[in-house]
Design a protein around this motif. Sequence first.
Motif, PDB file in Angstrom:
ATOM      1  N   ARG A  69      14.021   2.162  11.498  1.00 17.93           N
ATOM      2  CA  ARG A  69      14.733   2.043  10.224  1.00 17.93           C
ATOM      3  C   ARG A  69      14.594   0.630   9.647  1.00 17.93           C
ATOM      4  NH1 ARG A  69      14.855   6.686   7.787  1.00 17.93           N
ATOM      5  NH2 ARG A  69      16.163   8.277   8.771  1.00 17.93           N
ATOM      6  N   TRP A  70      14.522  -0.378  10.501  1.00 22.75           N
ATOM      7  CA  TRP A  70      14.333  -1.741   9.997  1.00 22.75           C
ATOM      8  C   TRP A  70      12.986  -1.844   9.283  1.00 22.75           C
ATOM      9  CZ3 TRP A  70      17.557  -5.421   8.985  1.00 22.75           C
ATOM     10  CH2 TRP A  70      17.084  -6.711   8.708  1.00 22.75           C
ATOM     11  N   GLN A  71      11.991  -1.155   9.792  1.00 21.77           N
ATOM     12  CA  GLN A  71      10.693  -1.141   9.114  1.00 21.77           C
ATOM     13  C   GLN A  71      10.822  -0.498   7.737  1.00 21.77           C
ATOM     14  OE1 GLN A  71       7.716  -2.493   9.986  1.00 21.77           O
ATOM     15  NE2 GLN A  71       8.849  -3.455  11.658  1.00 21.77           N
ATOM     16  N   HIS A  72      11.572   0.600   7.647  1.00 18.51           N
ATOM     17  CA  HIS A  72      11.774   1.259   6.354  1.00 18.51           C
ATOM     18  C   HIS A  72      12.486   0.331   5.369  1.00 18.51           C
ATOM     19  CE1 HIS A  72      11.609   5.548   8.268  1.00 18.51           C
ATOM     20  NE2 HIS A  72      10.408   5.058   8.034  1.00 18.51           N
ATOM     21  N   LEU A  73      13.440  -0.453   5.879  1.00 19.80           N
ATOM     22  CA  LEU A  73      14.187  -1.362   5.016  1.00 19.80           C
ATOM     23  C   LEU A  73      13.322  -2.535   4.567  1.00 19.80           C
ATOM     24  CD1 LEU A  73      17.564  -1.569   6.985  1.00 19.80           C
ATOM     25  CD2 LEU A  73      17.180  -0.345   4.848  1.00 19.80           C
ATOM     26  N   SER A  74      12.681  -3.179   5.512  1.00 20.86           N
ATOM     27  CA  SER A  74      12.001  -4.434   5.219  1.00 20.86           C
ATOM     28  C   SER A  74      10.729  -4.257   4.399  1.00 20.86           C
ATOM     29  CB  SER A  74      11.684  -5.180   6.521  1.00 20.86           C
ATOM     30  OG  SER A  74      10.833  -4.411   7.346  1.00 20.86           O
ATOM     31  N   ARG A  75      10.108  -3.081   4.457  1.00 20.59           N
ATOM     32  CA  ARG A  75       8.848  -2.905   3.740  1.00 20.59           C
ATOM     33  C   ARG A  75       9.055  -2.635   2.248  1.00 20.59           C
ATOM     34  NH1 ARG A  75       7.223   3.179   5.935  1.00 20.59           N
ATOM     35  NH2 ARG A  75       8.236   4.343   4.262  1.00 20.59           N
ATOM     36  N   ASN A  76      10.299  -2.547   1.812  1.00 26.01           N
ATOM     37  CA  ASN A  76      10.583  -2.172   0.428  1.00 26.01           C
ATOM     38  C   ASN A  76      10.883  -3.367  -0.475  1.00 26.01           C
ATOM     39  OD1 ASN A  76      10.560   0.799  -0.204  1.00 26.01           O
ATOM     40  ND2 ASN A  76      11.734   0.845   1.702  1.00 26.01           N
ATOM     41  N   ALA A  77      10.317  -4.503  -0.163  1.00 19.81           N
ATOM     42  CA  ALA A  77      10.594  -5.716  -0.939  1.00 19.81           C
ATOM     43  C   ALA A  77      10.213  -5.573  -2.401  1.00 19.81           C
ATOM     44  CB  ALA A  77       9.864  -6.908  -0.318  1.00 19.81           C
ATOM     45  N   MET A 104      11.792 -17.854  -1.280  1.00 14.65           N
ATOM     46  CA  MET A 104      13.135 -17.769  -0.702  1.00 14.65           C
ATOM     47  C   MET A 104      13.184 -16.648   0.333  1.00 14.65           C
ATOM     48  SD  MET A 104      16.672 -16.975  -2.734  1.00 14.65           S
ATOM     49  CE  MET A 104      17.785 -15.802  -1.999  1.00 14.65           C
ATOM     50  N   THR A 105      13.661 -16.954   1.542  1.00 13.45           N
ATOM     51  CA  THR A 105      13.737 -15.955   2.596  1.00 13.45           C
ATOM     52  C   THR A 105      15.062 -15.209   2.518  1.00 13.45           C
ATOM     53  OG1 THR A 105      14.675 -17.539   4.157  1.00 13.45           O
ATOM     54  CG2 THR A 105      12.269 -17.326   4.103  1.00 13.45           C
ATOM     55  N   THR A 106      15.061 -13.988   3.048  1.00 17.50           N
ATOM     56  CA  THR A 106      16.264 -13.164   3.104  1.00 17.50           C
ATOM     57  C   THR A 106      16.415 -12.643   4.522  1.00 17.50           C
ATOM     58  OG1 THR A 106      15.213 -11.018   2.682  1.00 17.50           O
ATOM     59  CG2 THR A 106      15.690 -12.402   0.761  1.00 17.50           C
ATOM     60  N   PRO A 107      17.596 -12.081   4.883  1.00 11.78           N
ATOM     61  CA  PRO A 107      17.743 -11.500   6.226  1.00 11.78           C
ATOM     62  C   PRO A 107      16.681 -10.446   6.527  1.00 11.78           C
ATOM     63  CG  PRO A 107      19.880 -11.705   5.156  1.00 11.78           C
ATOM     64  CD  PRO A 107      18.855 -12.052   4.119  1.00 11.78           C
ATOM     65  N   LEU A 108      16.142  -9.796   5.476  1.00  9.99           N
ATOM     66  CA  LEU A 108      15.141  -8.758   5.697  1.00  9.99           C
ATOM     67  C   LEU A 108      13.772  -9.315   6.054  1.00  9.99           C
ATOM     68  CD1 LEU A 108      16.503  -6.459   2.957  1.00  9.99           C
ATOM     69  CD2 LEU A 108      15.836  -5.602   5.188  1.00  9.99           C
ATOM     70  N   ASP A 109      13.613 -10.631   5.985  1.00  8.80           N
ATOM     71  CA  ASP A 109      12.368 -11.250   6.425  1.00  8.80           C
ATOM     72  C   ASP A 109      12.306 -11.380   7.944  1.00  8.80           C
ATOM     73  OD1 ASP A 109      11.282 -11.661   3.835  1.00  8.80           O
ATOM     74  OD2 ASP A 109      12.610 -13.384   3.562  1.00  8.80           O
ATOM     75  N   ALA A 110      13.425 -11.179   8.620  1.00 13.94           N
ATOM     76  CA  ALA A 110      13.470 -11.304  10.075  1.00 13.94           C
ATOM     77  C   ALA A 110      12.689 -10.175  10.731  1.00 13.94           C
ATOM     78  CB  ALA A 110      14.918 -11.291  10.560  1.00 13.94           C
ATOM     79  N   ALA A 111      12.241 -10.422  11.957  1.00 17.01           N
ATOM     80  CA  ALA A 111      11.492  -9.397  12.688  1.00 17.01           C
ATOM     81  C   ALA A 111      12.359  -8.172  12.974  1.00 17.01           C
ATOM     82  CB  ALA A 111      10.945  -9.978  13.984  1.00 17.01           C
ATOM     83  N   GLY A 115      16.700  -6.692  12.514  1.00 11.27           N
ATOM     84  CA  GLY A 115      18.110  -6.838  12.175  1.00 11.27           C
ATOM     85  C   GLY A 115      18.704  -5.446  12.087  1.00 11.27           C
ATOM     86  N   THR A 116      19.929  -5.346  11.615  1.00 12.06           N
ATOM     87  CA  THR A 116      20.565  -4.037  11.506  1.00 12.06           C
ATOM     88  C   THR A 116      21.163  -3.842  10.118  1.00 12.06           C
ATOM     89  OG1 THR A 116      22.771  -4.713  12.248  1.00 12.06           O
ATOM     90  CG2 THR A 116      21.152  -4.136  13.956  1.00 12.06           C
ATOM     91  N   LEU A 117      21.246  -2.590   9.725  1.00 14.72           N
ATOM     92  CA  LEU A 117      21.831  -2.262   8.433  1.00 14.72           C
ATOM     93  C   LEU A 117      23.295  -2.694   8.330  1.00 14.72           C
ATOM     94  CD1 LEU A 117      21.609  -0.916   5.650  1.00 14.72           C
ATOM     95  CD2 LEU A 117      22.126   1.278   6.760  1.00 14.72           C
ATOM     96  N   PRO A 118      24.139  -2.499   9.354  1.00 11.45           N
ATOM     97  CA  PRO A 118      25.528  -2.965   9.232  1.00 11.45           C
ATOM     98  C   PRO A 118      25.627  -4.459   8.945  1.00 11.45           C
ATOM     99  CG  PRO A 118      25.365  -1.399  11.029  1.00 11.45           C
ATOM    100  CD  PRO A 118      23.964  -1.679  10.573  1.00 11.45           C
ATOM    101  N   GLU A 119      24.724  -5.263   9.502  1.00 13.22           N
ATOM    102  CA  GLU A 119      24.727  -6.695   9.229  1.00 13.22           C
ATOM    103  C   GLU A 119      24.399  -6.965   7.765  1.00 13.22           C
ATOM    104  OE1 GLU A 119      23.155  -8.258  13.617  1.00 13.22           O
ATOM    105  OE2 GLU A 119      21.739  -7.960  11.971  1.00 13.22           O
ATOM    106  N   LEU A 120      23.435  -6.229   7.217  1.00 13.21           N
ATOM    107  CA  LEU A 120      23.045  -6.421   5.825  1.00 13.21           C
ATOM    108  C   LEU A 120      24.185  -6.047   4.884  1.00 13.21           C
ATOM    109  CD1 LEU A 120      19.413  -4.967   5.878  1.00 13.21           C
ATOM    110  CD2 LEU A 120      20.084  -7.376   5.947  1.00 13.21           C
ATOM    111  N   ILE A 121      24.868  -4.956   5.192  1.00 13.04           N
ATOM    112  CA  ILE A 121      25.988  -4.524   4.346  1.00 13.04           C
ATOM    113  C   ILE A 121      27.101  -5.571   4.378  1.00 13.04           C
ATOM    114  CG2 ILE A 121      27.840  -2.806   4.151  1.00 13.04           C
ATOM    115  CD1 ILE A 121      25.744  -0.687   4.969  1.00 13.04           C
ATOM    116  N   ARG A 122      27.372  -6.133   5.545  1.00 14.48           N
ATOM    117  CA  ARG A 122      28.414  -7.160   5.637  1.00 14.48           C
ATOM    118  C   ARG A 122      28.028  -8.390   4.815  1.00 14.48           C
ATOM    119  NH1 ARG A 122      31.556  -7.390  10.871  1.00 14.48           N
ATOM    120  NH2 ARG A 122      32.832  -6.020   9.578  1.00 14.48           N
ATOM    121  N   ALA A 123      26.745  -8.745   4.818  1.00 11.58           N
ATOM    122  CA  ALA A 123      26.300  -9.908   4.042  1.00 11.58           C
ATOM    123  C   ALA A 123      26.501  -9.675   2.552  1.00 11.58           C
ATOM    124  CB  ALA A 123      24.830 -10.197   4.347  1.00 11.58           C
ATOM    125  N   THR A 124      26.195  -8.468   2.064  1.00  8.28           N
ATOM    126  CA  THR A 124      26.405  -8.162   0.647  1.00  8.28           C
ATOM    127  C   THR A 124      27.889  -8.134   0.318  1.00  8.28           C
ATOM    128  OG1 THR A 124      24.365  -6.865   0.576  1.00  8.28           O
ATOM    129  CG2 THR A 124      25.928  -6.510  -1.201  1.00  8.28           C
TER     130      THR A 124
END
Length: 507
Positions: free
Chosen positions: A180-188, A1-8, A10-19
């Motif tokens: 920062r996106w790298q910091h977010l996405s690498r923490n799967a 299952m893919t998540t927004p964090l699988d994208a090359a 994105g931004t943290l504000p977008e992720l917070i809005r999705a949650t």
Amino acid sequence: MTTPLDAAFGTLPELIRATASAQPAKLAIADGDAQVSYEELDRAMDRIAAALQRDGTAQRQAVASVAYPCVAQALVFLGTLRAGSVAAPIQPSATPAQIAGMIADSGADIVFLDAANADALVGQDIAARVVMLEELDAWLAPAGAKPQPVEIAPEDGFNIIYSSGTTGVPKGIVQSHAMRWQHLSRNAAAGFDTAVTLLSTPLYSNTTLVSFLPTLGWGGSVVLMKKFDARRYLELAERYRATHTMLVPVQYQRIMALDDFDRFDLSAFRFKTCTSAPFKAELKADVVARWPGLLVEYYGMTEGGGSTALNATEHRDKLHTVGRPLPDHDIRLIDDEGNEVPPGGTGEIVGRSAAMMNGYHGREQATRDATWTSADGLRFIRHGDVGRFDEDGFLVLMDRKKDMIISGGFNIYPSDIEAVLAEHPAVADCTVVGVPSEQWGETPVGFYVPREGAEAGVDDVLAETNAKLGKTQRLSALYQADELPRSAIGKVLKRELRDRLAAGEFA
């Protein structure tokens, strides 16, 4: 299952809005006194972003804050990002002149201040508007307000982190949204989506942000401590059933030293991390033995470059190391001439990864000085530390190439303290070194040669110097010397001073 964090990207504000859309009632941030759900966080970010735009703060312009960690400061930090502006949290422990200098350097036109630091700018003339966090509600755009949409590019500034307070203006480390996106996405694999992350270090420190941001990006919950206290930390861990944490070594030391540590229920913990200062092998072993959950030590720089990780729970025979390079992190060792050292050799650590700073804010030469370019034309960040790789590829730190002091997890530069000490009329020559401290890990100690005919004594010089320094910089002791030991090229031999101090010569 893919998540927004699988994208090359994105931004943290977008992720917070999705949650906020998927789990509106879920706890986002608490500080022991106040808390907000994801729905409340998302709405507050909109109102803050709209208010910044209303007041003329431009996209890519800095927004400063001077505060102890709390929900309100976190809201300002995150709302700034939604406006497309750059978060610039500043350490309250710096002097008013230093704080004013950092605000000016950042280019911020607004600064948020909490009541506990209301005196942070006393006597300073700053151009930025001051908004008290306790009056945030009155400043906000009306309920339901929406900001004008902004398009955020990967290279746009996300935040500015200032190096430890100095006598002039510290260097501002600009970290991009891409970094920062790298910091977010690498923490799967870290489980931040179900995390309750307890943090007791400030938001102006990358030590905090590397856990704070992924927790919110993945939809977990953050609990902030306004000020660290070992027993209070354990009480909050029990209360919130904390699963994740990031602590500096001196905090682990104080927690593990509590007589009643074992009575606290820490069974919910799954993932504990440490960074920012040397972490003694015996302390790691104690944490692994008595505190549930994995213990992982990270080694790296706020500037980015290469990072390593040590799973101390799994590699108990490697506790004297800082682990192996993270995936896709290239760490090399170079000699004084900038040549790579052969396998098994010792050298200065340089690193490269997708997570690297844009540079030092407004300081092109300092950015160049922090950069090493490989023979194949790749850009690396110089770590300033000396190390070697063992036969299994684990990095062993040997010494710091620079004379930086790490006290309580904060970086202190001796040259900054020396500049203040040298201004005293009773001081003819001086230096500052770091010495071991049970309380802080390291602490700065000064040595000076008195000027002929000087009337001020050691106690007077110490008191007057410390009055001009930030709280984390202050000298724990000051000693007189007839002369300072120097090398043939005039460099002060700081190691010799440490050895003489340890031998009781300056007692």
